[in-house]
Write an enzyme that holds these catalytic residues in place. Structure first.
Site, PDB file in Angstrom:
ATOM      1  CG  HIS A  11      -3.301   3.268   2.609  1.00 53.64           C
ATOM      2  ND1 HIS A  11      -3.656   3.033   1.270  1.00 53.64           N
ATOM      3  CD2 HIS A  11      -3.427   2.055   3.241  1.00 53.64           C
ATOM      4  CE1 HIS A  11      -4.104   1.641   1.235  1.00 53.64           C
ATOM      5  NE2 HIS A  11      -3.836   1.170   2.436  1.00 53.64           N
ATOM      6  CG  ASN A  29      -6.584  -1.080   1.272  1.00 51.40           C
ATOM      7  OD1 ASN A  29      -6.127  -0.640   0.279  1.00 51.40           O
ATOM      8  ND2 ASN A  29      -6.125  -1.605   2.243  1.00 51.40           N
ATOM      9  CB  CYS A  40      -0.925  -0.153   1.226  1.00 51.79           C
ATOM     10  SG  CYS A  40      -2.020  -1.561   1.280  1.00 51.79           S
TER      11      CYS A  40
HETATM   12  O1  UT7 Z   1      -3.705  -1.649   3.476  1.00 50.36           O
HETATM   13  C1  UT7 Z   1      -2.730  -2.021   4.343  1.00 50.36           C
HETATM   14  C2  UT7 Z   1      -3.216  -1.738   5.935  1.00 50.36           C
HETATM   15  N1  UT7 Z   1      -4.471  -2.420   6.093  1.00 50.36           N
HETATM   16  C3  UT7 Z   1      -5.212  -2.114   6.967  1.00 50.36           C
HETATM   17  O2  UT7 Z   1      -4.665  -1.084   7.647  1.00 50.36           O
HETATM   18  C4  UT7 Z   1      -6.286  -2.888   7.604  1.00 50.36           C
HETATM   19  C5  UT7 Z   1      -6.313  -2.828   9.197  1.00 50.36           C
HETATM   20  N2  UT7 Z   1      -7.556  -3.789   9.862  1.00 50.36           N
HETATM   21  C6  UT7 Z   1      -8.669  -3.216   9.847  1.00 50.36           C
HETATM   22  O3  UT7 Z   1      -9.033  -2.434   9.008  1.00 50.36           O
HETATM   23  C7  UT7 Z   1      -9.435  -3.840  10.617  1.00 50.36           C
HETATM   24  O4  UT7 Z   1      -8.750  -4.640  11.818  1.00 50.36           O
HETATM   25  C8  UT7 Z   1     -10.635  -5.044  10.064  1.00 50.36           C
HETATM   26  C9  UT7 Z   1     -11.574  -4.091   9.322  1.00 50.36           C
HETATM   27  C10 UT7 Z   1      -9.820  -5.712   9.212  1.00 50.36           C
HETATM   28  C11 UT7 Z   1     -11.389  -5.690  10.966  1.00 50.36           C
HETATM   29  O5  UT7 Z   1     -11.965  -4.883  12.046  1.00 50.36           O
HETATM   30  P1  UT7 Z   1     -11.519  -5.165  13.510  1.00 50.36           P
HETATM   31  O6  UT7 Z   1     -12.315  -3.925  14.190  1.00 50.36           O
HETATM   32  O7  UT7 Z   1     -10.227  -5.131  13.794  1.00 50.36           O
HETATM   33  O8  UT7 Z   1     -12.280  -6.421  13.852  1.00 50.36           O
HETATM   34  P2  UT7 Z   1     -11.830  -7.829  14.457  1.00 50.36           P
HETATM   35  O9  UT7 Z   1     -10.934  -8.487  13.324  1.00 50.36           O
HETATM   36  O10 UT7 Z   1     -11.043  -7.662  15.881  1.00 50.36           O
HETATM   37  O11 UT7 Z   1     -13.044  -8.688  14.518  1.00 50.36           O
HETATM   38  C12 UT7 Z   1     -14.266  -8.493  15.409  1.00 50.36           C
HETATM   39  C13 UT7 Z   1     -15.139  -9.454  15.231  1.00 50.36           C
HETATM   40  C14 UT7 Z   1     -14.843 -10.881  15.202  1.00 50.36           C
HETATM   41  O12 UT7 Z   1     -15.423 -11.736  15.907  1.00 50.36           O
HETATM   42  P3  UT7 Z   1     -15.664 -12.204  17.395  1.00 50.36           P
HETATM   43  O13 UT7 Z   1     -14.372 -12.926  17.475  1.00 50.36           O
HETATM   44  O14 UT7 Z   1     -15.520 -10.819  18.072  1.00 50.36           O
HETATM   45  O15 UT7 Z   1     -16.686 -12.937  17.562  1.00 50.36           O
HETATM   46  C15 UT7 Z   1     -14.596 -11.372  13.686  1.00 50.36           C
HETATM   47  O16 UT7 Z   1     -14.671 -12.753  13.517  1.00 50.36           O
HETATM   48  O17 UT7 Z   1     -15.830  -9.321  13.936  1.00 50.36           O
HETATM   49  C16 UT7 Z   1     -15.704 -10.330  13.178  1.00 50.36           C
HETATM   50  N3  UT7 Z   1     -15.732 -10.373  11.891  1.00 50.36           N
HETATM   51  C17 UT7 Z   1     -16.580  -9.902  11.039  1.00 50.36           C
HETATM   52  N4  UT7 Z   1     -18.113  -9.848  11.378  1.00 50.36           N
HETATM   53  C18 UT7 Z   1     -18.937  -9.683  10.288  1.00 50.36           C
HETATM   54  C19 UT7 Z   1     -14.505 -10.355  10.951  1.00 50.36           C
HETATM   55  N5  UT7 Z   1     -14.807  -9.981   9.674  1.00 50.36           N
HETATM   56  C20 UT7 Z   1     -16.069  -9.696   9.925  1.00 50.36           C
HETATM   57  C21 UT7 Z   1     -17.130  -9.495   8.689  1.00 50.36           C
HETATM   58  N6  UT7 Z   1     -18.553  -9.482   9.141  1.00 50.36           N
HETATM   59  N7  UT7 Z   1     -16.864  -9.171   7.517  1.00 50.36           N
END
Ligand code: UT7
Length: 329
Positions: A253, A283, A116
């Site tokens: 970004h 993204n 990125c």
């Molecule tokens: O471009 C390079 C750099 N990239 C980035 O900067 C991306 C960085 N990361 C992010 O943007 C975020 O971490 C995500 C959007 C990928 C995820 O958001 P989060 O708030 O960090 O969620 P999480 O991974 O902590 O997941 C929370 C919950 C989990 O369930 P439990 O374990 O709490 O029951 C996941 O399984 O949300 C669940 N989950 C979803 N639920 C519905 C993960 N993906 C999804 C989904 N829909 N698509």
């Protein structure tokens, strides 16, 4: 002999026509529009067709950038493409394919892999090549067909990414008031395993995972992104004696609205000076900053000699920021 500066002369972009909405994704994986919007700000993203490759996307963006720079295609004397989804895994470089499609021969053309952060990396290279007087008009392109490395059964990643391209012409100028002021780029390979896109089946040595598609430790990347994006900007502003209130456009970004908002608030940058396209393109990795800049340009927000701050973070980990005066019309 007078000093030569690098000028950000023009911007162009291309977004494929096909839209993949959150409601489309609701039918593909266990997710909801509410979750995606709340956690990422993304509403839709674009997908290239099967016969459209990264070079095709990059070509369209490049043509617009060349036209807007007011130069002829034959004036371009170097082409650098940043991508993590090249047409071919090893060779030829996507930049060579774009050069051929543009009808440009006998000039330097190569790809850069910095995820990125790719666009800021190649901007740094273009600035250096111009300031060293080796080149006069460099075409830089950030282009991605990320749909080719996304597993559309993995809800952790498939909701985030989209396809697209952005391009710019970086030209020589003697006018300091339309110059790229400063760029800083860096990397820390100790975090390489947190964001991986092998494209073909490979073994990642750190923990013996076999990977085929892009995989990301989202939470860890999120925290590192907020911290690095913020400190990077503080450093470049201090180094150049610029206050955040002097910035006309902050173009970060476009990975996640929550990341952008956290950084924006920490840096005290106003909302109306922050360019946001994550909601409509998701993204797009190396294409994300130039696509966002192009949108702002086409909306008439970016004017000649406006002060622009770019800020990026991505796989590698890689990161970078740039301070520039827009040199286009
Ligand atoms: O471009 C390079 C750099 N990239 C980035 O900067 C991306 C960085 N990361 C992010 O943007 C975020 O971490 C995500 C959007 C990928 C995820 O958001 P989060 O708030 O960090 O969620 P999480 O991974 O902590 O997941 C929370 C919950 C989990 O369930 P439990 O374990 O709490 O029951 C996941 O399984 O949300 C669940 N989950 C979803 N639920 C519905 C993960 N993906 C999804 C989904 N829909 N698509």
């Amino acid at each position: 002999m007078s000093r030569v500066y690098a000028c950000f002369k023009s911007i162009g972009a291309y977004a494929p026509k096909k839209i993949l909405s959150n409601s489309d994704l609701e039918k593909m994986v266990e997710t909801t529009n509410e979750w995606i919007v709340q956690r990422t700000g993304i509403k839709e993203r674009r997908l290239a067709s099967e016969s459209e490759f990264t070079s095709d996307l990059g070509l369209k963006a490049a043509k617009t950038a060349i036209k807007r720079a007011g130069i002829k295609t034959s004036d371009v004397d170097a082409i650098i493409c940043a991508t993590l989804t090249p047409d071919f895994l090893c060779m030829p470089a996507t930049a060579c394919i774009i050069a051929s499609k543009l009808g440009i021969k006998n000039v330097l053309a190569f790809d850069v892999s910095a995820a990125c952060s790719g666009f800021v990396y190649i901007l740094y290279l273009a600035k250096s090549l111009i300031e060293s007087k080796l080149h006069k008009n460099i075409l830089i392109i950030g282009a991605e067909k990320l749909s080719s490395v996304i597993d559309y059964t993995d809800r952790n990643t498939c909701i985030l990414f989209g396809d697209g391209a952005g391009a710019a012409i970086i030209s020589a100028t003697e006018n300091k008031n339309e110059a790229i002021m400063d760029i800083q780029i860096s990397a820390d390979g100790d975090y390489a395993h947190l964001l991986v896109a092998p494209r073909s089946r490979v073994m990642y040595p750190k923990d013996n995972r076999t990977l085929e598609y892009l995989q990301m430790a989202g939470n860890e990347v999120f925290k590192a992104a907020v911290k690095t994006l913020t400190t990077d900007v503080v450093e470049i502003l201090q180094k150049n004696n610029i206050f955040s209130s002097q910035i006309d456009h902050f173009i970060p970004h476009q990975a996640n609205l929550r990341i952008i908002e956290a950084v924006r608030e920490k840096l005290n940058l106003p909302h109306d000076k922050t360019v946001l396209t994550v909601q409509k393109y998701g993204n797009t990795s190396a294409a994300s900053i130039p696509m966002a800049m192009n949108d702002a340009y086409e909306e008439g927000r970016i004017k000649h000699s406006d002060l622009i701050l770019l800020d990026t973070f991505g796989g590698g980990f890689t990161w970078g920021s740039a301070l520039l005066r827009f040199g286009g019309k």
